[in-house]
Write an enzyme that holds these catalytic residues in place. Structure first.
Site, PDB file in Angstrom:
ATOM      1  N   TRP A  83       0.851  -1.209   0.000  1.00  0.00           N
ATOM      2  CA  TRP A  83       0.000   0.000   0.000  1.00  0.00           C
ATOM      3  C   TRP A  83       0.884   1.256   0.000  1.00  0.00           C
ATOM      4  CZ3 TRP A  83      -5.145  -0.304   3.284  1.00  0.00           C
ATOM      5  CH2 TRP A  83      -5.896  -1.395   2.832  1.00  0.00           C
ATOM      6  N   ASP A 104       4.628   0.451  11.262  1.00  0.00           N
ATOM      7  CA  ASP A 104       4.379  -0.968  11.519  1.00  0.00           C
ATOM      8  C   ASP A 104       5.338  -1.378  12.622  1.00  0.00           C
ATOM      9  OD1 ASP A 104       2.989  -3.371   9.479  1.00  0.00           O
ATOM     10  OD2 ASP A 104       4.150  -3.977  11.233  1.00  0.00           O
ATOM     11  N   ASP A 120       4.812   0.485  17.479  1.00  0.00           N
ATOM     12  CA  ASP A 120       3.423   0.067  17.679  1.00  0.00           C
ATOM     13  C   ASP A 120       2.519   1.291  17.516  1.00  0.00           C
ATOM     14  OD1 ASP A 120       0.983  -0.849  18.615  1.00  0.00           O
ATOM     15  OD2 ASP A 120       1.871  -1.966  20.290  1.00  0.00           O
ATOM     16  N   LYS A 184      -9.228  -1.792   7.574  1.00  0.00           N
ATOM     17  CA  LYS A 184      -9.648  -3.191   7.631  1.00  0.00           C
ATOM     18  C   LYS A 184     -10.575  -3.408   8.828  1.00  0.00           C
ATOM     19  CE  LYS A 184      -6.303  -6.478   7.523  1.00  0.00           C
ATOM     20  NZ  LYS A 184      -6.324  -7.161   6.220  1.00  0.00           N
TER      21      LYS A 184
HETATM   22  C1  LIG Z   1      -2.131  -7.248   6.410  1.00  0.00           C
HETATM   23  S1  LIG Z   1      -0.617  -6.592   6.932  1.00  0.00           S
HETATM   24  C2  LIG Z   1      -0.487  -5.117   5.990  1.00  0.00           C
HETATM   25  C3  LIG Z   1      -0.135  -5.313   4.546  1.00  0.00           C
HETATM   26  C4  LIG Z   1       0.137  -3.996   3.854  1.00  0.00           C
HETATM   27  N1  LIG Z   1      -1.085  -3.213   3.665  1.00  0.00           N
HETATM   28  C5  LIG Z   1       0.756  -4.175   2.497  1.00  0.00           C
HETATM   29  O1  LIG Z   1       0.138  -3.795   1.518  1.00  0.00           O
HETATM   30  O2  LIG Z   1       1.900  -4.645   2.416  1.00  0.00           O
HETATM   31  C6  LIG Z   1      -1.025  -5.982   8.526  1.00  0.00           C
HETATM   32  C7  LIG Z   1       0.128  -5.312   9.233  1.00  0.00           C
HETATM   33  O3  LIG Z   1      -0.391  -4.649  10.406  1.00  0.00           O
HETATM   34  C8  LIG Z   1       0.687  -4.602  11.323  1.00  0.00           C
HETATM   35  N2  LIG Z   1       0.184  -4.254  12.648  1.00  0.00           N
HETATM   36  C9  LIG Z   1      -0.723  -4.917  13.394  1.00  0.00           C
HETATM   37  N3  LIG Z   1      -0.901  -4.310  14.576  1.00  0.00           N
HETATM   38  C10 LIG Z   1      -0.099  -3.208  14.567  1.00  0.00           C
HETATM   39  C11 LIG Z   1       0.158  -2.186  15.510  1.00  0.00           C
HETATM   40  N4  LIG Z   1      -0.450  -2.163  16.711  1.00  0.00           N
HETATM   41  N5  LIG Z   1       1.040  -1.217  15.195  1.00  0.00           N
HETATM   42  C12 LIG Z   1       1.661  -1.237  14.000  1.00  0.00           C
HETATM   43  N6  LIG Z   1       1.462  -2.187  13.059  1.00  0.00           N
HETATM   44  C13 LIG Z   1       0.592  -3.163  13.345  1.00  0.00           C
HETATM   45  C14 LIG Z   1       1.261  -5.999  11.233  1.00  0.00           C
HETATM   46  O4  LIG Z   1       2.567  -6.052  11.767  1.00  0.00           O
HETATM   47  C15 LIG Z   1       1.198  -6.285   9.743  1.00  0.00           C
HETATM   48  O5  LIG Z   1       2.427  -6.009   9.118  1.00  0.00           O
END
Ligand SMILES: C[S@@+](CC[C@H](N)C(=O)[O-])C[C@H]1O[C@@H](n2cnc3c(N)ncnc32)[C@H](O)[C@@H]1O
Length: 245
Positions: A83, A104, A120, A184
């Site tokens: 993205w 991330d 985070d 999402k």
């Molecule tokens: C489905 S993946 C995203 C894919 C991304 N949109 C792409 O196109 O490459 C979801 C991401 O959300 C991140 N994530 C989940 N909880 C998070 C948080 N509290 N803070 C930062 N990142 C987080 C995960 O580490 C993961 O890499």
């Protein structure tokens, strides 16, 4: 235009490949087979995207036009970065004049024009750091954040819904008037209070399920379009019903 790769395989790799029984557990073998035979995975490789998730954003944009006109974009839960790749392209972002900030807690290989924070998003300092990194008012906030899976489905849903809610409040705090928020969520998972808050703040609030989001997955996206601005919250929302594609 985003063409659906379903039914065709433009990567030259054969679909329907099987993994030999042996070293892998049956569940891992099934996952791997699904992954290598997924036409969106193959197409992402062919088109240079880091993840098949790219096509979810492109398909949503094809119908709802959220990328055109975006000058600054924040990408929450960005790794591995498809993205952010799209965001950097549509904003003509460069390292000299960055227009995309991404966060991330996982590592992400650098993308030209993307300021990446490895932290985070729920860290209380994250919102300020993102505002600093973007260096201006964003007109699009994206969140593809999904909580790491615990194996307990309900817990995973609740955690991802919480991320969606915090992302929505962040969007209302930072967006430029007229801006959009895409996040999402899960089928039937969006809390009434969150929907009401978004309807107060955006002109249109809908749920969308792009074709590239696996049919068996309960994943959906919540799209809030046309931020009313921090002064005008509470005025009537033009389209109130939620629509699934
Ligand atoms: C489905 S993946 C995203 C894919 C991304 N949109 C792409 O196109 O490459 C979801 C991401 O959300 C991140 N994530 C989940 N909880 C998070 C948080 N509290 N803070 C930062 N990142 C987080 C995960 O580490 C993961 O890499």
């Amino acid at each position: 235009m985003t063409k659906s790769p379903i039914g065709g395989n433009r990567s030259g790799r054969k679909l329907g490949q099987k993994i030999k029984k042996g070293k892998l557990k049956a569940s891992s073998r099934r996952w791997l087979e699904r992954h290598i035979n997924d036409p969106y995975v193959q197409r992402a490789q062919l088109e240079g995207y880091r993840a098949r998730a790219a096509f979810k954003l492109l398909e949503i944009d094809e119908k709802h036009k959220i990328l055109s006109g975006a000058r600054r974009i924040i990408d929450l839960g960005a790794a591995p970065g498809s993205w952010s790749q799209i965001a950097a392209k549509v904003t003509n972002s460069t390292d000299a004049d960055p227009r995309v900030a991404a966060i991330d807690f996982l590592e992400m290989d650098p993308i030209p024009g993307v300021r990446f924070l490895q932290m985070d998003f729920l860290d209380p300092q994250a919102p300020e750091k993102l505002k600093e990194a973007i260096g201006g008012t964003p007109d699009l906030v994206l969140s593809d954040m999904a909580a790491p899976t615990t194996g307990h489905r309900q817990t995973d849903h609740l955690r991802t819904m919480h991320l969606c809610e915090v992302a929505a409040h962040f969007a209302v705090d930072v967006l430029a008037e007229g801006g959009h928020f895409l996040a999402k969520t899960f089928q039937g998972g969006t809390e009434r209070d969150l929907l009401n808050m978004l309807k107060q703040n955006f002109r249109q609030v809908i749920h969308v399920k792009p074709a590239s989001s696996r049919a068996e997955s309960v994943e959906m996206f919540l799209l809030a379009k046309g931020f009313k601005g921090r002064q005008k919250a509470g005025t009537e929302t033009e389209t109130e019903e939620e629509a699934a594609e």
